[in-house]
Design a protein around this motif. Structure first.
Motif, short mmCIF file in Angstrom:
data_model
loop_
_atom_site.label_atom_id
_atom_site.label_comp_id
_atom_site.label_asym_id
_atom_site.label_seq_id
_atom_site.Cartn_x
_atom_site.Cartn_y
_atom_site.Cartn_z
N GLN A 236 -46.22 -71.13 -4.68
CA GLN A 236 -44.94 -71.84 -4.75
C GLN A 236 -44.38 -71.94 -6.17
N ALA A 237 -45.08 -71.39 -7.14
CA ALA A 237 -44.61 -71.47 -8.53
C ALA A 237 -43.30 -70.71 -8.70
N SER A 238 -42.42 -71.25 -9.51
CA SER A 238 -41.11 -70.63 -9.72
C SER A 238 -41.24 -69.35 -10.53
N ALA A 239 -40.20 -68.53 -10.47
CA ALA A 239 -40.18 -67.28 -11.25
C ALA A 239 -40.30 -67.58 -12.74
N GLU A 240 -39.68 -68.66 -13.19
CA GLU A 240 -39.75 -69.03 -14.60
C GLU A 240 -41.20 -69.26 -15.03
N LYS A 241 -41.97 -69.93 -14.18
CA LYS A 241 -43.35 -70.25 -14.53
C LYS A 241 -44.24 -69.01 -14.45
N VAL A 242 -44.02 -68.18 -13.44
CA VAL A 242 -44.79 -66.95 -13.36
C VAL A 242 -44.51 -66.08 -14.58
N GLY A 243 -43.26 -66.05 -15.00
CA GLY A 243 -42.89 -65.26 -16.17
C GLY A 243 -43.61 -65.70 -17.43
N LEU A 244 -43.78 -67.00 -17.60
CA LEU A 244 -44.50 -67.51 -18.77
C LEU A 244 -45.92 -66.96 -18.82
N VAL A 245 -46.61 -67.01 -17.69
CA VAL A 245 -47.99 -66.54 -17.65
C VAL A 245 -48.05 -65.02 -17.81
N ALA A 246 -47.17 -64.31 -17.11
CA ALA A 246 -47.19 -62.85 -17.16
C ALA A 246 -46.93 -62.34 -18.56
N ARG A 247 -46.06 -62.99 -19.31
CA ARG A 247 -45.77 -62.54 -20.68
C ARG A 247 -47.02 -62.59 -21.54
N ASP A 248 -47.78 -63.68 -21.43
CA ASP A 248 -48.99 -63.78 -22.24
C ASP A 248 -50.04 -62.77 -21.81
N LEU A 249 -50.22 -62.60 -20.51
CA LEU A 249 -51.24 -61.70 -20.01
C LEU A 249 -51.00 -60.25 -20.42
N SER A 250 -49.75 -59.92 -20.70
CA SER A 250 -49.41 -58.52 -20.97
C SER A 250 -49.65 -58.09 -22.41
N VAL A 251 -49.96 -59.03 -23.32
CA VAL A 251 -50.00 -58.66 -24.73
C VAL A 251 -51.38 -58.73 -25.38
N THR A 252 -52.32 -59.48 -24.84
CA THR A 252 -53.65 -59.55 -25.46
C THR A 252 -54.36 -58.21 -25.28
N PRO A 253 -54.79 -57.54 -26.38
CA PRO A 253 -55.42 -56.22 -26.28
C PRO A 253 -56.65 -56.24 -25.38
N SER A 254 -56.84 -55.18 -24.62
CA SER A 254 -57.95 -55.11 -23.67
C SER A 254 -59.30 -55.19 -24.37
N LEU A 255 -59.43 -54.59 -25.55
CA LEU A 255 -60.71 -54.65 -26.27
C LEU A 255 -61.03 -56.08 -26.69
N VAL A 256 -60.02 -56.86 -27.04
CA VAL A 256 -60.24 -58.27 -27.36
C VAL A 256 -60.74 -59.00 -26.12
N VAL A 257 -60.12 -58.71 -24.99
CA VAL A 257 -60.54 -59.34 -23.73
C VAL A 257 -62.00 -59.03 -23.45
N LEU A 258 -62.38 -57.75 -23.59
CA LEU A 258 -63.75 -57.34 -23.28
C LEU A 258 -64.75 -57.89 -24.30
N ASP A 259 -64.40 -57.81 -25.59
CA ASP A 259 -65.32 -58.28 -26.63
C ASP A 259 -65.52 -59.79 -26.58
N MET A 260 -64.47 -60.51 -26.22
CA MET A 260 -64.58 -61.97 -26.23
C MET A 260 -65.17 -62.51 -24.94
N SER A 261 -65.03 -61.78 -23.85
CA SER A 261 -65.50 -62.30 -22.57
C SER A 261 -67.00 -62.54 -22.57
N ALA A 262 -67.73 -61.81 -23.43
CA ALA A 262 -69.19 -61.99 -23.47
C ALA A 262 -69.59 -63.38 -23.92
N THR A 263 -68.73 -64.07 -24.66
CA THR A 263 -69.09 -65.40 -25.17
C THR A 263 -69.20 -66.42 -24.05
N PHE A 264 -68.60 -66.14 -22.90
CA PHE A 264 -68.68 -67.10 -21.79
C PHE A 264 -70.08 -67.14 -21.20
#
Length: 342
Positions: A236-264
């Motif tokens: 039920q989230a509005s397009a405005e709210k989905v857009g906020l999340v999608a914008r952030d998800l599209s820019v973090t480099p994949s290698l950063v995601v992979l290298d940092m995920s190990a810390t969890f």
């Protein structure tokens, strides 16, 4: 055979038409997101440079009508996000509360970190440095989402003396004190029992195609939109709210995601929860959170003496965006309690 051939052609044509229609529908939604997504809020910025040379982007909101001696809100965002995820909190408190918002290393507008610095422990040290340089003489209420909440726990682990002195309140939103595996972060729909078996080959394979994934994300905003809605927000989230999340998800480099995920894998800070109980503490969760399921919030609530638990039914991981009104009301109550305790 002729009838069968015609049937196959008709099925193929139907599938092609369905594909085109579906693509057009998603394209219309994406365009609506791009036109309706709230523009990022900005304020005076400064750079905090860490000992290992990473420039952290920090923005400071100075309030016109903040009560004298009132605590400053410090917002700490989650994994693959940026300070922009606090858009609705920033808009709500703007002009009434002093605020500090930071981008983690290798996230948002901050600089790229050495691989060895991509740990939750390091993020806790980064947060301490931001507090010392940006708000050295002010009481603060820390608000963390997901990895941001884990960062606050890291701060409590390494600098417990801050809590009850400079840190006068804490809000932990959609986060966990432990029990987070790499695979559960990267692919939350995979059952836990399969995580250990598939983690090494999955990580290795993803590293090989990281550049391709980055290019694909830039060229396939539709997929980012669908991913943001499926995992980060409810239906039920509005397009405005989905857009906020999608914008952030599209820019973090994949290698950063992979290298940092190990810390969890190493994140286990249940022993720090009692320290958070020295100050008013609020725990918020969404009942449909796939990344940090609500049980984590219940466990933290039980481990933090005197804490308050707010469970928002039907909300997903980015609950502060999806259910901003309720979250902001809860933060108002936390601030009043934190101010009143001093």
């Amino acid at each position: 055979m002729e009838a069968r051939g015609k049937g196959l052609l008709a099925a193929a044509a139907g599938a092609a038409i369905a594909t085109v229609v579906a693509r057009q529908a998603v394209d219309r939604t994406r365009k609506r997101v791009e036109s309706e997504a709230a523009p990022a809020l900005r304020s005076a910025s400064r750079t905090v440079t860490t000992p290992d040379g990473v420039p952290l982007h920090v923005e400071v909101e100075a309030a016109d009508t903040a009560p004298v001696g009132a605590a400053t809100l410090v917002f700490v965002h989650g994994f693959t996000m940026s300070q922009d995820c606090w858009h609705y909190q920033r808009a709500h408190f703007r002009g009434r509360r002093n605020m500090v918002l930071l981008d983690h290393r290798s996230h948002g507008r901050s600089g790229v970190s050495p691989t060895e610095g991509l740990t939750i422990a390091q993020l806790g040290c980064d947060l301490r440095q931001v507090l010392d340089e940006v708000v050295p003489d002010q009481p603060v209420v820390l608000v963390g989402h997901s990895m941001g909440g884990m960062t606050i726990m890291s701060l409590a682990e390494h600098f417990p003396e801050l809590f009850g002195d400079r840190v006068v309140g804490v809000a932990l939103i959609g986060t966990a004190a432990g029990g987070m595996a790499t695979v559960s972060v990267l692919a939350p729909i995979i059952p836990d029992r399969l995580s250990e078996a598939i983690k090494p080959p999955l990580t290795k394979a993803l590293r090989r195609i990281a550049p391709l994934m980055d290019r694909s994300r830039q060229r396939m905003p539709n997929a980012m939109f669908l991913g943001a809605r499926a995992v980060g927000l409810g239906s039920q989230a509005s397009a405005e709210k989905v857009g906020l999340v999608a914008r952030d998800l599209s820019v973090t480099p994949s290698l950063v995601v992979l290298d940092m995920s190990a810390t969890f894998d190493d994140h286990d800070r249940y022993h720090t929860l009692a320290r958070l109980g020295r100050v008013p503490a609020l725990v918020i969760s969404g009942s449909r959170d796939l990344i940090t399921p609500a049980k984590h919030s219940r466990d933290m609530h039980e481990g933090i003496p005197g804490s308050r638990l707010l469970s928002l039914q039907g909300a997903a991981h980015c609950v502060m965006i999806e259910r901003d009104v309720e979250v902001n009301e809860a933060l108002e109550e936390l601030l009043a309690e934190a101010d009143g305790c001093r």
